[in-house]
Design an enzyme around this catalytic site. Structure first.
Site, PDB file in Angstrom:
ATOM      1  N   GLU A 172       0.837  -1.208   0.000  1.00 13.00           N
ATOM      2  CA  GLU A 172       0.000   0.000   0.000  1.00 13.00           C
ATOM      3  C   GLU A 172       0.872   1.259   0.000  1.00 13.00           C
ATOM      4  OE1 GLU A 172      -3.634   1.733   2.838  1.00 13.00           O
ATOM      5  OE2 GLU A 172      -2.167   0.336   3.673  1.00 13.00           O
ATOM      6  N   LYS A 209      -9.883   3.388  -2.010  1.00 13.25           N
ATOM      7  CA  LYS A 209     -10.148   2.696  -0.747  1.00 13.25           C
ATOM      8  C   LYS A 209     -11.448   3.190  -0.118  1.00 13.25           C
ATOM      9  CE  LYS A 209      -7.685   1.517   3.562  1.00 13.25           C
ATOM     10  NZ  LYS A 209      -6.421   1.751   4.310  1.00 13.25           N
ATOM     11  N   CYS A 238      -5.624  -2.901   2.772  1.00 12.22           N
ATOM     12  CA  CYS A 238      -5.245  -2.936   4.184  1.00 12.22           C
ATOM     13  C   CYS A 238      -6.412  -3.167   5.148  1.00 12.22           C
ATOM     14  CB  CYS A 238      -4.484  -1.661   4.532  1.00 12.22           C
ATOM     15  SG  CYS A 238      -3.483  -1.827   6.044  1.00 12.22           S
TER      16      CYS A 238
END
Length: 263
Positions: free
Chosen positions: A44, A115, A149
């Protein structure tokens, strides 16, 4: 396509030092390519880390220099690179920032993903995305389900990507200490419950706020860990056989047995 050679590249990330991080990533990507890797995953925000104090200067658009360099590399080497960067979206009224997942495929941005589930301090700086959609590769008969994540904790994300046709689940992460056992459990769980191969790429090293345990993993559709890194920078190489997914799903028919009428 049944077999694809994948590489999970676990790097250290020097906070806000984009040139250094990109140079290191490219060096390791070329090593993976020399071993025949076709789909390559980086951690990431691999190019900057969470560079909040200099976010405007560290961020860029998908047409910016970082993705251009990597895109040229994928074209030259006929491969795919997956990761995330800090994206800046500029309008007349304001600047917005996103944690932008991307998939580069033989010189083209085949897909991006903002995200959708932001973790703690991210909420102060980033705007959440609003769509969860898998990414179809143009050079290979493969569909990638990309999550980022913290989203590992939300089984709904991986389930939606799987039901929408993802062949491989990919998680790019900066999962910090001391949550190593949690990471290992969640990575396997997302593979097991969806009966899907899972490439989970974490970073290593440290920044001023956290230190990272690495432990990047490649898990097959049955939930078996095929490759796992330690805490050092590493490259995991593995041949994923997507035909195994069908075998696993036919043996234990989890997805067919979903009760969508009651949940």
């Amino acid at each position: 396509m049944t077999k694809v050679r994948v590489a999970c590249i676990q790097t250290d990330i020097c906070l806000c030092h984009k040139e250094k991080n990109v140079k290191n990533a490219i060096y390791m990507v070329r090593q993976a390519i020399s071993e025949g890797a076709e789909v390559i995953v980086l951690p990431e925000v691999f190019s900057t880390g969470f560079c909040y104090d200099h976010i405007s200067g560290s961020s860029e658009s998908p047409e910016g220099p970082t993705l251009k360099i990597l895109s040229d590399l994928t074209k030259e080497s006929n491969c795919v690179i997956i990761s995330s960067i800090i994206e800046k979206e500029q309008s007349m009224e304001e600047e917005k920032y996103f944690n932008l997942g991307f998939c580069l495929d033989t010189g083209v941005v085949t897909g991006t993903y903002r995200k959708t589930h932001l973790f703690m301090r991210e909420k102060q700086y980033f705007t959440p995305g609003s769509m969860i959609v898998p990414i179809s590769l143009q050079s290979k008969d493969l569909v990638i389900g990309l999550q980022i994540c913290y989203e590992l904790r939300f089984p709904e994300v991986a389930r939606k990507l799987s039901l929408m046709g993802a062949d491989i689940l990919v998680t790019v992460a900066e999962f910090p200490k001391p949550r190593k056992e949690l990471w290992q459990t969640l990575v396997r769980a997302r593979a097991i419950e969806n009966q899907i191969p899972h490439i989970a790429c974490n970073r290593t090293g440290s920044d001023p706020d956290s230190s990272f345990f690495g432990s990047s993993m490649i898990v097959d559709a049955s939930g078996e860990v095929k490759k796992e890194a330690g805490e050092e920078e590493s490259i995991l190489i593995y041949d994923i056989d997507t035909a195994q997914t069908s075998d696993v799903r036919e043996t234990i028919t989890v997805l067919k047995d979903l009760r969508t009428d009651i949940y």
